[in-house]
Design an enzyme around this catalytic site. Structure first.
Site, mmCIF file in Angstrom:
data_model
loop_
_atom_site.group_PDB
_atom_site.id
_atom_site.type_symbol
_atom_site.label_atom_id
_atom_site.label_comp_id
_atom_site.label_asym_id
_atom_site.label_seq_id
_atom_site.Cartn_x
_atom_site.Cartn_y
_atom_site.Cartn_z
ATOM 1 N NE ARG A 62 -3.992 1.876 2.407
ATOM 2 C CZ ARG A 62 -4.058 2.772 3.397
ATOM 3 N NH1 ARG A 62 -3.176 2.729 4.378
ATOM 4 N NH2 ARG A 62 -4.998 3.687 3.402
ATOM 5 C CG HIS A 66 -1.499 5.344 -0.177
ATOM 6 N ND1 HIS A 66 -2.284 6.059 0.693
ATOM 7 C CD2 HIS A 66 -2.269 4.297 -0.584
ATOM 8 C CE1 HIS A 66 -3.474 5.464 0.813
ATOM 9 N NE2 HIS A 66 -3.476 4.387 0.054
ATOM 10 C CG ASP A 67 6.047 7.132 -3.466
ATOM 11 O OD1 ASP A 67 5.995 8.371 -3.324
ATOM 12 O OD2 ASP A 67 7.031 6.544 -3.967
ATOM 13 C CG ASN A 94 -1.077 8.997 2.838
ATOM 14 O OD1 ASN A 94 -1.524 8.023 2.253
ATOM 15 N ND2 ASN A 94 -0.452 9.987 2.204
ATOM 16 C CG HIS A 193 -8.165 -3.842 -1.136
ATOM 17 N ND1 HIS A 193 -9.183 -2.922 -1.276
ATOM 18 C CD2 HIS A 193 -7.043 -3.113 -0.898
ATOM 19 C CE1 HIS A 193 -8.701 -1.699 -1.140
ATOM 20 N NE2 HIS A 193 -7.404 -1.791 -0.912
ATOM 21 C CB THR A 241 -6.957 -16.741 2.439
ATOM 22 O OG1 THR A 241 -7.418 -16.064 1.249
ATOM 23 C CG2 THR A 241 -7.476 -18.162 2.424
ATOM 24 C CG ASP A 246 -6.153 -16.072 -1.818
ATOM 25 O OD1 ASP A 246 -6.721 -14.951 -1.817
ATOM 26 O OD2 ASP A 246 -6.271 -16.880 -0.884
#
Length: 318
Positions: A62, A66-67, A94, A193, A241, A246
């Protein structure tokens, strides 16, 4: 004599043009000579951090996202506030949310010890994201390198460019298109995600107000995210999971079990439903497209050549 001079001029011009062209290009072998241990040094530190806390893999992934979405993949998110600019760490998307800064500090310190002033913070973040995905069972890819670090940051751009967890489909598509990424890239990158956690404050509205949500799923999540209080309580983005990279994220969407409003927006009777279905049934396709999309994201407006700098401390300019 004139012919010789003309030839010399043409040759010199070609050399200049080639040099300028190479400055704008990233290369997977960028550190092969200048810091041959760069990749192994990053991998060792990321491996140790993820072994200590599996959630850190999602946090480092993440951090890269975000960078890159704020003025390109330039390490600007790592900069602390100064007297001349306010950094990105306190931006809405952030603050009290982005993690992994200490891991990047550790990696930078180790790299400075073996090849001082060579490996950029922006490249460290990019490599760490790839290694994090691999450690949790996801795909690998060759990371183009050679990014340099910005000397400033932008709080306002961080607040405006990063998609909100409450975004609808058209907003998501537009946000990614603004970065030169396709809708396919957006759907594949959203698969990140499949690991990580989110704070109650960013999904409370979905579990209490959205109608396109599985009722049993909503009830189970409410146990850790009440209608009032518990803003910082965490819930896995994938309940099945949560620490394995996956394709369960897409299976969850098809069952109306996306944790964020922006997640479920990808499978809600719209134009992206078909791709979500494909990824939910074909993990190989998802892995391949995710790897491609990560390279595409890592190529957003990098600083190269003599632009920017290579910071010796990722939290401040040289």
């Amino acid at each position: 004599m004139k012919t010789t001079s003309l030839f010399a001029c043409i040759t010199a011009l070609l050399i200049i043009l080639c040099f300028r062209g190479s400055n704008g290009q990233l290369s997977s072998t960028f550190y092969a000579t200048s810091c041959p241990s760069a990749l192994s040094t990053v991998k060792a530190a990321v491996t140790a951090a993820v072994a200590k806390e599996k959630r850190m893999a999602a946090s480092l992934l993440r951090l890269h996202f975000h960078d890159c979405f704020v003025n390109g993949c330039d390490g600007s998110i790592l900069l602390n506030d100064t007297s001349t600019f306010t950094g990105e760490k306190t931006a809405g998307p952030n603050a009290n949310s982005v993690r992994g800064y200490e891991v990047i500090d550790t990696i930078k310190s180790r790299l400075e010890a073996v090849c001082s002033g060579v490996v950029s913070c922006a490249d460290i973040v990019t490599i760490a994201a790839r290694d994090s995905v691999v450690l949790l069972g996801g795909p690998t890819w060759t990371v183009p390198l050679g990014r340099r670090d910005s000397t400033t940051a932008s709080l306002s751009t961080a607040n405006s460019n990063l998609p909100s967890p409450s975004s609808d489909l058209s907003t998501l598509i537009s946000a990614f298109q603004a970065q030169g990424l396709s809708t396919k890239d957006m759907i594949a990158l959203s698969g990140a995600h499949t690991i990580g956690q989110a704070r109650c404050t960013v999904f409370r509205s979905r579990i209490f107000n959205d109608t396109n949500i599985d009722s049993a799923f909503a009830t189970s999540v409410k146990a850790n995210c009440p209608s009032n209080g518990g803003d910082a309580n965490l819930s896995p983005l994938d309940l099945v999971t949560p620490t394995v990279f996956d394709n369960n994220y897409y299976k969850n969407l098809r069952s109306k079990k996306g944790l964020l409003h922006s997640d479920q927006a990808l499978f809600n009777g719209g134009s992206t439903d078909a791709m979500v279905t494909t990824y939910s049934t074909n993990p190989t396709t998802f892995f391949s497209d995710f790897a491609t999309a990560m390279v595409n994201m890592g190529n957003i407006s990098p600083l190269t050549g003599t632009s920017g700098e290579v910071r010796t401390d990722c939290r401040k300019t040289n």
